[in-house]
Each structure stands twice: as C-alpha cells, then as structure tokens.
Design an enzyme around this catalytic site. Structure first.
Site, mmCIF file in Angstrom:
data_model
loop_
_atom_site.group_PDB
_atom_site.id
_atom_site.type_symbol
_atom_site.label_atom_id
_atom_site.label_comp_id
_atom_site.label_asym_id
_atom_site.label_seq_id
_atom_site.Cartn_x
_atom_site.Cartn_y
_atom_site.Cartn_z
ATOM 1 N N ASN A 102 43.833 55.422 36.044
ATOM 2 C CA ASN A 102 43.083 54.304 35.487
ATOM 3 C C ASN A 102 41.643 54.799 35.411
ATOM 4 O O ASN A 102 40.931 54.797 36.408
ATOM 5 C CB ASN A 102 43.192 53.058 36.368
ATOM 6 C CG ASN A 102 42.435 51.875 35.768
ATOM 7 O OD1 ASN A 102 41.697 52.027 34.794
ATOM 8 N ND2 ASN A 102 42.620 50.692 36.349
ATOM 9 N N TYR A 111 40.106 40.781 37.334
ATOM 10 C CA TYR A 111 40.725 41.852 38.127
ATOM 11 C C TYR A 111 41.417 41.361 39.399
ATOM 12 O O TYR A 111 42.040 42.160 40.105
ATOM 13 C CB TYR A 111 39.668 42.918 38.480
ATOM 14 C CG TYR A 111 39.101 43.584 37.246
ATOM 15 C CD1 TYR A 111 39.892 44.418 36.454
ATOM 16 C CD2 TYR A 111 37.791 43.349 36.841
ATOM 17 C CE1 TYR A 111 39.390 45.010 35.305
ATOM 18 C CE2 TYR A 111 37.277 43.939 35.693
ATOM 19 C CZ TYR A 111 38.085 44.764 34.932
ATOM 20 O OH TYR A 111 37.587 45.353 33.790
ATOM 21 N N HIS A 163 46.053 49.995 33.370
ATOM 22 C CA HIS A 163 44.885 49.110 33.343
ATOM 23 C C HIS A 163 45.296 47.823 34.026
ATOM 24 O O HIS A 163 46.337 47.237 33.681
ATOM 25 C CB HIS A 163 44.434 48.800 31.911
ATOM 26 C CG HIS A 163 43.850 49.989 31.220
ATOM 27 N ND1 HIS A 163 42.639 50.535 31.594
ATOM 28 C CD2 HIS A 163 44.327 50.751 30.209
ATOM 29 C CE1 HIS A 163 42.398 51.582 30.826
ATOM 30 N NE2 HIS A 163 43.414 51.744 29.984
ATOM 31 N N PRO A 212 35.386 54.595 37.314
ATOM 32 C CA PRO A 212 34.232 53.812 37.720
ATOM 33 C C PRO A 212 34.516 52.328 37.897
ATOM 34 O O PRO A 212 35.270 51.740 37.124
ATOM 35 C CB PRO A 212 33.230 54.028 36.575
ATOM 36 C CG PRO A 212 34.027 54.556 35.441
ATOM 37 C CD PRO A 212 35.181 55.277 36.038
ATOM 38 N N ASN A 213 33.908 51.799 38.933
ATOM 39 C CA ASN A 213 33.920 50.359 39.243
ATOM 40 C C ASN A 213 35.252 49.846 39.774
ATOM 41 O O ASN A 213 35.349 48.677 40.150
ATOM 42 C CB ASN A 213 33.470 49.517 38.025
ATOM 43 C CG ASN A 213 32.069 49.884 37.589
ATOM 44 O OD1 ASN A 213 31.164 49.906 38.414
ATOM 45 N ND2 ASN A 213 31.891 50.217 36.322
ATOM 46 N N ARG A 245 41.166 41.658 25.426
ATOM 47 C CA ARG A 245 39.733 41.631 25.729
ATOM 48 C C ARG A 245 38.940 42.173 24.531
ATOM 49 O O ARG A 245 39.463 42.233 23.428
ATOM 50 C CB ARG A 245 39.489 42.419 27.015
ATOM 51 C CG ARG A 245 40.246 41.813 28.202
ATOM 52 C CD ARG A 245 40.010 42.575 29.487
ATOM 53 N NE ARG A 245 38.599 42.517 29.877
ATOM 54 C CZ ARG A 245 38.068 43.316 30.809
ATOM 55 N NH1 ARG A 245 38.836 44.207 31.437
ATOM 56 N NH2 ARG A 245 36.793 43.213 31.110
ATOM 57 N N GLU A 251 49.249 55.950 32.374
ATOM 58 C CA GLU A 251 47.979 55.227 32.434
ATOM 59 C C GLU A 251 48.204 53.803 32.935
ATOM 60 O O GLU A 251 49.225 53.189 32.602
ATOM 61 C CB GLU A 251 47.373 55.175 31.029
ATOM 62 C CG GLU A 251 46.077 54.409 30.971
ATOM 63 C CD GLU A 251 45.526 54.284 29.553
ATOM 64 O OE1 GLU A 251 46.262 53.859 28.634
ATOM 65 O OE2 GLU A 251 44.347 54.601 29.371
ATOM 66 N N ARG A 260 34.404 42.299 41.938
ATOM 67 C CA ARG A 260 34.088 42.409 40.518
ATOM 68 C C ARG A 260 34.942 41.442 39.679
ATOM 69 O O ARG A 260 36.169 41.500 39.748
ATOM 70 C CB ARG A 260 34.424 43.862 40.173
ATOM 71 C CG ARG A 260 34.637 44.164 38.779
ATOM 72 C CD ARG A 260 35.113 45.582 38.580
ATOM 73 N NE ARG A 260 34.861 45.926 37.219
ATOM 74 C CZ ARG A 260 35.479 46.879 36.556
ATOM 75 N NH1 ARG A 260 36.389 47.625 37.152
ATOM 76 N NH2 ARG A 260 35.188 47.100 35.305
ATOM 77 N N ALA A 268 36.240 52.326 32.495
ATOM 78 C CA ALA A 268 35.553 52.337 31.193
ATOM 79 C C ALA A 268 35.573 53.713 30.531
ATOM 80 O O ALA A 268 35.456 53.813 29.304
ATOM 81 C CB ALA A 268 34.120 51.855 31.366
HETATM 82 C C1 DQA Z 1 40.186 48.631 33.345
HETATM 83 C C2 DQA Z 1 39.837 48.129 31.935
HETATM 84 C C3 DQA Z 1 38.578 48.821 31.425
HETATM 85 O O1 DQA Z 1 38.255 48.338 30.129
HETATM 86 C C4 DQA Z 1 37.403 48.530 32.337
HETATM 87 O O2 DQA Z 1 36.258 49.221 31.902
HETATM 88 C C5 DQA Z 1 37.720 48.848 33.761
HETATM 89 C C6 DQA Z 1 39.015 48.481 34.302
HETATM 90 C C7 DQA Z 1 41.389 47.880 33.944
HETATM 91 O O3 DQA Z 1 41.937 48.371 34.927
HETATM 92 O O4 DQA Z 1 41.743 46.805 33.462
HETATM 93 O O5 DQA Z 1 36.861 49.321 34.507
HETATM 94 O O6 DQA Z 1 40.541 49.998 33.262
#
Ligand code: DQA
Length: 144
Positions: free
Chosen positions: A73, A22, A99, A9-10, A106, A97, A17, A76
């Site tokens: 990835n 990011y 991020h 998501p996102n 954070r 994985e 964003r 959240a």
């Molecule tokens: C994320 C880190 C997560 O905590 C966050 O919710 C994201 C992006 C990252 O790529 O840094 O959506 O996975």
C-alpha cells in the site's frame, strides 16, 4: 515462506487520520492483525512503513532474494511514483496492492495507481481486512 508488507506515507497515522475514511484501527492494531494472521498461516512476515519514497524503494530492492512476495500500500505514492513501480519490476516478485479506502469512489487523482500496473491484483475499499485477503491471494500466487 517469507513475505513483506510495505506501507507508504501517512499509513502510520491510521486511527487518527480521517477516521471516516480509514477507520478507527491504529497502525499498531493493523500490524498486530497482520502478524497474528501470518502466524496462523505459518508465514514469516516483515512489515515496513515509511513516509519516504526512497526508503520504500530501498526496502523493495533489498528484498531481492530474501522474500517470496510483497503486499504494497504505497499510500499517495501509488498515484505518483514511477520509481516504486520500477523497483517492483526490478525484483520481479509477485505483488498484491492494497488500499484501505475505496479509491475509485474518491477524488479522480486517486483512481490511477502505478503499482497496480505491476501487481497481480488490487484490493480496495475493504478496510484493513483487505491486507488479510491480500495475504491469501499472494500465497496462492507464490504457490502457483
Ligand atoms: C490509500 C489511498 C491513497 O489515495 C491515500 O493517499 C493513502 C491511503 C488507502 O489505503 O486507501 O494514503 O492508499
């Protein structure tokens, strides 16, 4: 060799964003970067993004017997989804994985990741280049 890059998501909102976290690159930029890198390494790649936990799980399950490894990835959902962890375990393929941000610098709720319990390695805080590093690492694990 065919791999799956899975984004939760996102992640489709990068570039818009929280750019201080990011970066400025858009999701389309990220996909182009991954596609170009995989082409240069002669690897078939499918990139999939969803904001829905069940869709991510379906995608993992449907990859069984079709791909050699996964880069994930989960956004959240990394911090909440036992179901995504179980799906990775169910298909049993090597996974790395990613991020984009340094989750350890954070909020504390971002420090724990369910997929990390399964993944061979986690690459955090290297921006979108982290995906390319993950591709290299995944290839090494697949070839082992
Ligand atoms: C994320 C880190 C997560 O905590 C966050 O919710 C994201 C992006 C990252 O790529 O840094 O959506 O996975």
């Amino acid at each position: 060799m065919r791999i799956l890059v899975l984004n939760g998501p996102n992640l489709n909102m990068i570039g818009i964003r929280e750019p201080s976290i990011y970066g400025q690159e858009t999701y389309e930029d990220l996909c182009n970067k991954i596609n170009k890198y995989c082409a240069s390494r002669n690897i078939d790649v499918e990139i999939f993004q969803s904001n829905h936990e069940g869709d991510l799980i379906d995608k993992i399950q449907n990859s069984y017997n079709k791909i050699s490894g996964i880069i994930i990835n989960a956004g959240a959902y990394s911090h909440t989804s036992i179901a995504i962890l179980d799906a990775l375990k169910a298909i049993g393929l090597p996974a790395i994985e990613v991020h984009i941000s340094d989750v350890y610098k954070r909020e504390e709720f971002r420090h724990f990741s369910y997929p990390a319990l399964y993944c061979k390695e986690s690459i955090v805080g290297e921006g979108t280049d982290g995906y390319l590093k993950a591709i290299d690492k995944l290839i090494n694990y697949i070839e082992k």
